[in-house]
Design a protein around this motif. Sequence first.
Motif, PDB file in Angstrom:
ATOM      1  N   TYR A   6       0.850  -1.189   0.000  1.00  0.00           N
ATOM      2  CA  TYR A   6       0.000   0.000   0.000  1.00  0.00           C
ATOM      3  C   TYR A   6       0.880   1.231   0.000  1.00  0.00           C
ATOM      4  N   VAL A   8       1.136   5.237   1.106  1.00  0.00           N
ATOM      5  CA  VAL A   8       0.541   6.114   2.129  1.00  0.00           C
ATOM      6  C   VAL A   8       0.401   7.558   1.674  1.00  0.00           C
ATOM      7  N   CYS A   9       0.953   7.904   0.538  1.00  0.00           N
ATOM      8  CA  CYS A   9       0.849   9.277   0.045  1.00  0.00           C
ATOM      9  C   CYS A   9       0.848   9.228  -1.480  1.00  0.00           C
ATOM     10  N   VAL A  19      -4.566   7.101   0.114  1.00  0.00           N
ATOM     11  CA  VAL A  19      -3.986   5.839   0.568  1.00  0.00           C
ATOM     12  C   VAL A  19      -4.437   4.811  -0.467  1.00  0.00           C
ATOM     13  N   LEU A  55      -4.623   1.111   7.677  1.00  0.00           N
ATOM     14  CA  LEU A  55      -5.027   1.850   6.483  1.00  0.00           C
ATOM     15  C   LEU A  55      -6.099   2.890   6.810  1.00  0.00           C
ATOM     16  N   LEU A  58      -4.544   5.845   8.516  1.00  0.00           N
ATOM     17  CA  LEU A  58      -3.812   6.673   7.562  1.00  0.00           C
ATOM     18  C   LEU A  58      -4.740   7.566   6.746  1.00  0.00           C
ATOM     19  N   HIS A  62      -5.818  12.106   4.670  1.00  0.00           N
ATOM     20  CA  HIS A  62      -5.778  12.024   3.210  1.00  0.00           C
ATOM     21  C   HIS A  62      -7.163  12.310   2.634  1.00  0.00           C
TER      22      HIS A  62
END
Length: 148
Positions: A6, A8-9, A19, A55, A58, A62
């Motif tokens: 995955y 993250v940015c 994400v 996730l 995070l 976002h």
Amino acid sequence: MNYERYYVCDLLNGEGVRVTLFVTGCPHACPGCHNPSTWDRKAGRPFTAEVRERLLELCATHDGLSLSGGDPLHPANRKAVEELCRQFRVRYPDKDIWLWTGYRHEEVADLEVLRFVDVLVDGRYRRDLPTSKPWRGSDNQRLIRLRR
């Protein structure tokens, strides 16, 4: 369900900062695929409740969640993807979910998981149909806004 990685940015898989989860398992095996390492549904790591929670945490900072692969709508992935989307929607009702699948929308329109998805990019990748359309790998793929 398993996942390969995955981000993250991520700025490439949907609008805004996202994400992005890459699941494993894809029945389509499109020639020229960008992620052939995700075809085997037994590849990668188990998608545990702890990974799901990480996730979701995070996503707080976002714009949304993107689901790719592999194919998030592979039959072996549907239950876990639906639960991830359900929990995301409860936690972040004003953020969006983007999902890429090799299935056509008409083939999967009745799946419960699509109730939570805002944008669906559908259709198998076709390297013989290049495109300049954003967020699509080939010209046959459609970007379908399901919500909002």
